[in-house]
Design an enzyme around this catalytic site. Structure first.
Site, PDB file in Angstrom:
ATOM      1  N   GLU A 107      73.826 -28.708  25.190  1.00 30.63           N
ATOM      2  CA  GLU A 107      73.131 -27.549  25.385  1.00 30.63           C
ATOM      3  C   GLU A 107      71.517 -27.792  24.899  1.00 30.63           C
ATOM      4  O   GLU A 107      70.722 -27.338  25.411  1.00 30.63           O
ATOM      5  CB  GLU A 107      73.755 -26.663  24.595  1.00 30.63           C
ATOM      6  CG  GLU A 107      74.834 -25.982  25.301  1.00 30.63           C
ATOM      7  CD  GLU A 107      75.831 -25.076  24.387  1.00 30.63           C
ATOM      8  OE1 GLU A 107      75.346 -24.787  23.257  1.00 30.63           O
ATOM      9  OE2 GLU A 107      76.978 -24.441  24.763  1.00 30.63           O
ATOM     10  N   HIS A 122      75.252 -17.299  27.878  1.00 29.73           N
ATOM     11  CA  HIS A 122      76.546 -16.738  27.196  1.00 29.73           C
ATOM     12  C   HIS A 122      77.153 -15.561  27.497  1.00 29.73           C
ATOM     13  O   HIS A 122      78.358 -15.167  27.256  1.00 29.73           O
ATOM     14  CB  HIS A 122      76.335 -16.954  25.852  1.00 29.73           C
ATOM     15  CG  HIS A 122      76.311 -18.396  24.926  1.00 29.73           C
ATOM     16  ND1 HIS A 122      74.930 -18.776  25.081  1.00 29.73           N
ATOM     17  CD2 HIS A 122      76.960 -18.994  24.507  1.00 29.73           C
ATOM     18  CE1 HIS A 122      75.049 -20.015  24.455  1.00 29.73           C
ATOM     19  NE2 HIS A 122      76.177 -20.288  24.166  1.00 29.73           N
TER      20      HIS A 122
END
Length: 292
Positions: free
Chosen positions: A167, A201
């Site tokens: 990430e 997310h």
């Protein structure tokens, strides 16, 4: 608009932003091995056991497939940004490593070591709470109630190794590089680029909605939890992007991500109530909590 001083236009950087975000999240739903599956079992008091036919995100087979997916996405993102940098740099004699060090943050300098302590300083309150509970790694062996050792190892590997590294590489190293090539200001990079990180997310709303029974209450809970997750991941993105721009190195951002995954979201009020009987310790806990 692209100029001689800016190899990319801001529009190009936005396009790369979308490509990297979609390229990281969408493959998680490409195959049956990475997709999750749920039955229509409704949760009892917001908790329920997993049915044998279901595939949840903590299943070892799901973790392995998703780790492979995000690793491929990370390598593809790095390859794309390296190609863009090499084809637009004026000094064609720079080596691959020089290019990665200068533009993508793959560097280690002793002077950047204090930057690794910034995030723990922000967690002095929760760290002290962990100390009072004797829940720090060096104080006693940590035990987790997981089905088996194999599952525990894969969850740890995902949470503290692959997820933080992949990430940070995608949303900090590659994405920040794109906006820097477009001539964006540091303030713009810090406060805009993490929005896509938080947005990545949002797909968890589907997981939460299905896990809690696909009811109206489950949908409401899924929306609230996902909005909350979007908020704190975006806020962390601000912090992580600042660390990268301030140091020029990706390593402080990665260490901050690993540390935050370990600590979780601070529950300061809960900590204060938990140790309210410790009269000599509570004032100090309240003081250090001010850093959060």
């Amino acid at each position: 608009m692209r100029t001689s001083q800016t190899p990319l236009s801001l529009k190009d950087a936005h396009l790369i932003n979308a490509m990297l975000t979609i390229g990281y999240v969408l493959p998680l739903y490409f195959t049956k091995y990475t997709r999750l599956s749920f039955s229509k079992t409704q949760a009892n008091n917001w908790s329920r056991s997993k049915n044998p036919s279901e595939r949840w995100r903590d299943d070892p087979t799901v973790i392995k497939a998703r780790l492979l997916s995000v690793s491929v996405s990370m390598i593809a993102s790095l390859s794309l940004m390296h190609y863009i940098v090499v084809t637009n740099q004026s000094n064609a004699t720079n080596s691959v490593w020089d290019t990665a060090t200068r533009y993508l943050g793959f560097s280690f300098r002793m002077r950047d070591l204090p930057a690794h302590l910034v995030t723990p300083m922000l967690f002095l309150g929760p760290l002290y709470g962990r100390y009072l509970a004797r829940d720090l790694p060096f104080m006693r062996p940590r035990t987790l109630n997981k089905p088996n050792k194999n599952t525990f190892n894969w969850i740890v590997f995902r949470n503290y190794v692959i997820a933080p590294i992949s990430e940070e590489v995608v949303w900090r190293s590659c994405l920040v590089c794109a906006y820097r090539l477009a001539g964006a200001s540091n303030a713009f990079i810090v406060f805009f680029s993490p929005i896509s990180f938080g947005s990545a997310h949002l797909h968890h709303v589907w997981e939460t909605y299905n896990m809690y029974g696909r009811t109206r209450q489950a949908l409401w809970r899924a929306l609230l939890l996902t909005i909350f997750q979007f908020t704190y991941t975006t806020l962390f993105g601000f912090h992580s992007a600042f660390l990268l721009l301030r140091t020029g190195s990706l390593l402080p951002s990665i260490s901050a991500h690993i540390f935050c995954n370990f600590m979780g979201f601070p529950q300061l009020q809960e900590e204060l109530q938990r140790y309210s009987h410790r009269r000599r310790r509570k004032p100090y806990l309240g003081l250090v909590s001010c850093f959060n």
